[in-house]
Design an enzyme around this catalytic site. Structure first.
Site, PDB file in Angstrom:
ATOM      1  N   LYS B 116       0.810  -1.223   0.000  1.00 23.20           N
ATOM      2  CA  LYS B 116       0.000   0.000   0.000  1.00 23.20           C
ATOM      3  C   LYS B 116       0.846   1.277   0.000  1.00 23.20           C
ATOM      4  O   LYS B 116       0.377   2.339  -0.432  1.00 23.20           O
ATOM      5  CB  LYS B 116      -0.977  -0.017   1.181  1.00 23.20           C
ATOM      6  CG  LYS B 116      -1.894  -1.256   1.192  1.00 23.20           C
ATOM      7  CD  LYS B 116      -2.580  -1.521  -0.149  1.00 23.20           C
ATOM      8  CE  LYS B 116      -3.180  -2.907  -0.215  1.00 23.20           C
ATOM      9  NZ  LYS B 116      -3.652  -3.277  -1.552  1.00 23.20           N
ATOM     10  N   LYS B 201      -4.549  10.831   6.869  1.00 20.39           N
ATOM     11  CA  LYS B 201      -5.645  11.578   7.464  1.00 20.39           C
ATOM     12  C   LYS B 201      -6.860  10.657   7.536  1.00 20.39           C
ATOM     13  O   LYS B 201      -7.117   9.900   6.616  1.00 20.39           O
ATOM     14  CB  LYS B 201      -5.979  12.786   6.575  1.00 20.39           C
ATOM     15  CG  LYS B 201      -7.129  13.632   7.134  1.00 20.39           C
ATOM     16  CD  LYS B 201      -7.144  15.015   6.544  1.00 20.39           C
ATOM     17  CE  LYS B 201      -8.170  15.887   7.243  1.00 20.39           C
ATOM     18  NZ  LYS B 201      -7.950  15.974   8.710  1.00 20.39           N
ATOM     19  N   TYR B 202      -7.572  10.719   8.646  1.00 21.93           N
ATOM     20  CA  TYR B 202      -8.793   9.930   8.785  1.00 21.93           C
ATOM     21  C   TYR B 202      -9.955  10.812   8.366  1.00 21.93           C
ATOM     22  O   TYR B 202     -10.183  11.873   8.925  1.00 21.93           O
ATOM     23  CB  TYR B 202      -8.954   9.472  10.238  1.00 21.93           C
ATOM     24  CG  TYR B 202     -10.176   8.624  10.500  1.00 21.93           C
ATOM     25  CD1 TYR B 202     -11.220   9.092  11.291  1.00 21.93           C
ATOM     26  CD2 TYR B 202     -10.280   7.350   9.951  1.00 21.93           C
ATOM     27  CE1 TYR B 202     -12.337   8.308  11.531  1.00 21.93           C
ATOM     28  CE2 TYR B 202     -11.389   6.563  10.179  1.00 21.93           C
ATOM     29  CZ  TYR B 202     -12.421   7.047  10.959  1.00 21.93           C
ATOM     30  OH  TYR B 202     -13.524   6.274  11.197  1.00 21.93           O
ATOM     31  N   HIS B 208     -17.233   5.521  -0.217  1.00 22.43           N
ATOM     32  CA  HIS B 208     -16.269   4.687  -0.940  1.00 22.43           C
ATOM     33  C   HIS B 208     -16.726   4.666  -2.394  1.00 22.43           C
ATOM     34  O   HIS B 208     -17.766   4.091  -2.720  1.00 22.43           O
ATOM     35  CB  HIS B 208     -16.260   3.272  -0.344  1.00 22.43           C
ATOM     36  CG  HIS B 208     -15.405   2.305  -1.113  1.00 22.43           C
ATOM     37  ND1 HIS B 208     -14.338   1.650  -0.554  1.00 22.43           N
ATOM     38  CD2 HIS B 208     -15.466   1.881  -2.397  1.00 22.43           C
ATOM     39  CE1 HIS B 208     -13.790   0.857  -1.464  1.00 22.43           C
ATOM     40  NE2 HIS B 208     -14.455   0.978  -2.592  1.00 22.43           N
ATOM     41  N   GLU B 287      -6.589   2.462  -2.382  1.00 23.78           N
ATOM     42  CA  GLU B 287      -5.849   1.324  -2.925  1.00 23.78           C
ATOM     43  C   GLU B 287      -6.339   0.972  -4.323  1.00 23.78           C
ATOM     44  O   GLU B 287      -7.410   1.403  -4.746  1.00 23.78           O
ATOM     45  CB  GLU B 287      -5.908   0.096  -2.012  1.00 23.78           C
ATOM     46  CG  GLU B 287      -7.279  -0.406  -1.632  1.00 23.78           C
ATOM     47  CD  GLU B 287      -7.217  -1.558  -0.617  1.00 23.78           C
ATOM     48  OE1 GLU B 287      -7.038  -1.297   0.583  1.00 23.78           O
ATOM     49  OE2 GLU B 287      -7.355  -2.711  -1.045  1.00 23.78           O
ATOM     50  N   ARG B 291      -7.409  -6.917  -9.994  1.00 27.56           N
ATOM     51  CA  ARG B 291      -8.152  -8.152 -10.282  1.00 27.56           C
ATOM     52  C   ARG B 291      -9.601  -7.799 -10.600  1.00 27.56           C
ATOM     53  O   ARG B 291      -9.988  -6.641 -10.515  1.00 27.56           O
ATOM     54  CB  ARG B 291      -8.129  -9.038  -9.042  1.00 27.56           C
ATOM     55  CG  ARG B 291      -8.659  -8.304  -7.813  1.00 27.56           C
ATOM     56  CD  ARG B 291      -8.903  -9.191  -6.632  1.00 27.56           C
ATOM     57  NE  ARG B 291      -9.109  -8.422  -5.417  1.00 27.56           N
ATOM     58  CZ  ARG B 291     -10.255  -7.884  -5.040  1.00 27.56           C
ATOM     59  NH1 ARG B 291     -11.321  -7.996  -5.799  1.00 27.56           N
ATOM     60  NH2 ARG B 291     -10.348  -7.200  -3.918  1.00 27.56           N
ATOM     61  N   VAL B 294     -15.750  -8.374  -6.898  1.00 25.92           N
ATOM     62  CA  VAL B 294     -17.037  -9.020  -6.632  1.00 25.92           C
ATOM     63  C   VAL B 294     -18.163  -8.245  -7.309  1.00 25.92           C
ATOM     64  O   VAL B 294     -19.029  -8.812  -7.964  1.00 25.92           O
ATOM     65  CB  VAL B 294     -17.307  -9.096  -5.113  1.00 25.92           C
ATOM     66  CG1 VAL B 294     -18.706  -9.641  -4.839  1.00 25.92           C
ATOM     67  CG2 VAL B 294     -16.263  -9.937  -4.409  1.00 25.92           C
ATOM     68  N   ARG B 337     -25.089  -8.345  -1.923  1.00 22.81           N
ATOM     69  CA  ARG B 337     -24.313  -9.546  -1.640  1.00 22.81           C
ATOM     70  C   ARG B 337     -25.111 -10.352  -0.628  1.00 22.81           C
ATOM     71  O   ARG B 337     -25.369  -9.868   0.483  1.00 22.81           O
ATOM     72  CB  ARG B 337     -22.959  -9.203  -1.037  1.00 22.81           C
ATOM     73  CG  ARG B 337     -22.031  -8.466  -1.949  1.00 22.81           C
ATOM     74  CD  ARG B 337     -20.632  -8.525  -1.396  1.00 22.81           C
ATOM     75  NE  ARG B 337     -19.738  -7.594  -2.072  1.00 22.81           N
ATOM     76  CZ  ARG B 337     -18.417  -7.578  -1.908  1.00 22.81           C
ATOM     77  NH1 ARG B 337     -17.845  -8.427  -1.085  1.00 22.81           N
ATOM     78  NH2 ARG B 337     -17.678  -6.707  -2.559  1.00 22.81           N
TER      79      ARG B 337
END
Lengths: 153, 446
Positions: B116, B201-202, B208, B287, B291, B294, B337
């Site tokens: 990362k 930083k948070y 997302h 990140e 690949r 899902v 899901r």
């Protein structure tokens, strides 16, 4: 290891009818390497489909597609299974005599065949002394994890 | 084009790969553990090879057995799916060394994005916006403290060898920093055998948002738009949608342009996803997943593109069938899901499926290997089905999702379907008004 082929239901139905109509106990039909055998066991006819064997000519090999006996074989107490995916070899090298044949008595630890994986030869040893009752894979046959290689009684 | 592809995975994604192969006239080989012998994709594949006992280390993570299976079946290429060995750079390298084609990016790029810290440094170099943070690993308290002051609290200590949301600790103020640093490092060591950590930083209430990209070996790169995957519990996504309710056309085009420039410079090959945190109109790279993901179906539903098919074509050396101008986003798609778990306690619920009836109708897609009588094993992750809907608008998709969830019958085990049904009734979700913390609050409240 299962290599599937489309099942010709019409053919099998027709063969079964011919069996009944003509009072036969067994009827085999083949084309090239493909054979279908319909036989009458007590209480009805059973169908055996023999898949093409690998390029080897070992006469004791039996295709894994024989579904009626596959379940019996796998749970046989004398079944010796492959511990890995690879290629089974019946002799130490090409041209050499096979390690064993049906009817041989073997001792514990005796090499029965080889399974080659990742270019290394792995000996398959007898777990105990016994008589070789059946050899289920031919020379250079691909084998999967857990596949039954032979039966020791 | 390949004649035979070996599917080095299991469950719904193995079936997905099998389907793409069959539609291209490619023969499939399903490798499986002893317990997966009756899995749907194993039954449907042209050939199957049992490679080991149930535990993944003996089967699906057993590279030697997978190579042996590829050798004895004369496979041309190996598709790794997601999870398992798909982001194992060594495996990708070994596949090529053994003379098979790995359907995915190069081992070097997998390795680069797997670390990362190097991934983030690379993104900075490539002009992709990142979360403000340390330049590299942090080992000392003093350095951590200074950095945290500079970045501004709260800060997040993250394992550089981690990912998927694991190995992260928050420090809200200077008093918490030492403890956060030391626990993060020991957890990182325990989980990833690598105690290297960095600081970021948070973000308080980000979403997302991720962007799907594809690149071929002829220099063509495209992006296939965004997905919003903010609904997560313990960093595991539960529901995803495309496009994100939070982005407008301009924002999408802007970030899409930035990431495609980046992968072109990188010389990346195949499918990939850039994951961002999105807050106050700003994107922050967290990140890159090298690949298939899902949640790829929601992108497929709004673009009409078969991503797995494109992966296979790219791996076979063909040029992509699409340019960026060919890509149009139509309507809205949502994926649920469905896990074999209690919808309230999330306790795993493996077991035998009784009656099974998946929903159908216009705009409904089910990606699942389930069938009546199937035994859901306990050895693998709990995802057993993906229910995906598409509608002309987000509202239509929501109505369709509500309808489809109510039709879905999976008897014999517990599933998260009731949780998804509750989500569909929730005003925040219906309004698209949620961030990455929302779902945990929702399930906490019950």
């Amino acid at each position: 290891m299962t290599r599937k082929h489309p099942v010709d239901e019409e053919l099998i139905k027709r063969l079964s009818e011919l069996l009944d109509e003509n009072g036969l106990t067994e009827l085999e039909y083949g084309e090239g390497k493909w054979h279908v055998r319909v036989s009458r066991a007590s209480g009805g006819s059973a169908v055996h489909v023999a898949a093409p064997t690998s390029s080897a000519t070992d006469a004791t090999s039996a295709g894994n597609a024989e579904e009626t006996s596959a379940a019996n074989i796998a749970s046989h107490p004398g079944a010796v299974t492959s511990p890995m995916v690879g290629t089974a070899y019946s002799a130490p090298e090409p041209g050499a005599p096979a390690f064993i044949k049906v009817g041989d008595t073997v001792s514990e630890g005796q090499t029965l065949m080889l399974v080659e994986a990742m270019k290394t030869m792995n000996p398959i040893r007898a777990p105990r002394a016994g008589l070789v009752a059946q050899i289920l894979v031919g020379n250079a046959a691909p084998v999967e994890y857990g596949e039954v290689l032979l039966i020791l009684e | 084009m390949f004649e035979k592809v070996l599917i080095a995975n299991r469950g719904e994604i193995a079936l997905r790969i099998h389907r793409a192969c069959k539609e291209m006239g490619i023969a499939t080989v399903a490798v499986h553990s002893t317990i997966d012998a009756d899995a749907m994709h194993v039954r449907l594949a042209d050939e199957s090879v049992c490679i080991g006992e149930a535990p993944p280390s003996q089967s699906y993570l057993n590279a030697a057995a997978i190579f042996s299976a590829a050798t004895i079946t004369n496979a041309d290429a190996i598709h790794p799916g997601y999870g398992l060995l798909s982001e194992n750079a060594d495996f990708a390298q070994m596949v090529e060394e053994h003379g098979f084609i790995f359907i995915g990016p190069t081992a070097d790029h997998i390795r680069m994005m797997g670390d990362k810290i190097t991934a983030k440094d690379k993104m900075i170099e490539l002009g992709v916006p990142v979360v403000p943070g340390s330049k590299g690993a942090v080992t000392e308290d003093k350095v951590a403290r200074e950095l945290a002051e500079e970045i501004g609290y709260p800060v997040l200590i993250k394992a550089s060898g981690g990912g998927g949301g694991r190995g992260m600790k928050v420090a809200n103020n200077p008093d918490e920093i030492s403890h956060a640093l030391s626990t993060a490092r020991s957890e990182a060591k325990a989980n990833f055998d690598n105690d290297e950590v960095y600081i970021e930083k948070y973000l308080g209430a980000p979403r997302h948002v991720e962007i799907q990209v594809m690149a071929d070996s002829h220099g063509n790169v495209i992006h296939l738009g965004d997905r919003d995957c903010s609904l997560q519990r313990r960093h595991q996504k539960l529901l995803e949608e495309a496009p994100s309710p939070a982005l407008n056309t301009e924002a999408r085009a802007e970030i899409g342009g930035r990431v495609t420039k980046a992968i072109k410079k990188l010389g990346y090959l195949g499918a990939g996803t850039f994951e961002f945190l999105y807050e106050n109109g700003e994107f922050f790279f967290i990140e890159m997943n090298t690949r298939l993901q899902v949640e790829h179906p929601v992108t497929e539903m709004i673009t009409g593109i078969d991503i797995v098919r494109e992966q296979i074509r790219i791996a076979a050396g063909l040029p992509m069938a699409y340019t960026q101008d060919d890509i149009a986003f139509t309507g809205h798609s949502i994926e649920c899901r469905i896990n074999a778990e209690s919808p309230t306690t999330f306790a795993p619920s493996p077991g035998r499926i009784g009656d099974y009836h998946p929903p159908g109708g216009l705009g409904v897609r089910v990606d699942s290997g389930l069938y009546a009588g199937y035994q859901v094993p306990s050895h693998y992750d709990s995802l057993i089905s993906k229910l995906i809907v598409h509608g002309k608008t987000r509202n239509e998709a929501l109505m369709r999702l509500r309808r489809a969830l109510h039709e879905y019958v999976i008897e014999g085990i517990e599933t998260t379907i009731p949780l998804h049904q509750r989500l569909c009734e929730n005003p925040d979700f219906v309004n698209g008004d949620y961030d990455i913390h929302w779902l945990e609050k929702f399930v906490g409240l019950k």
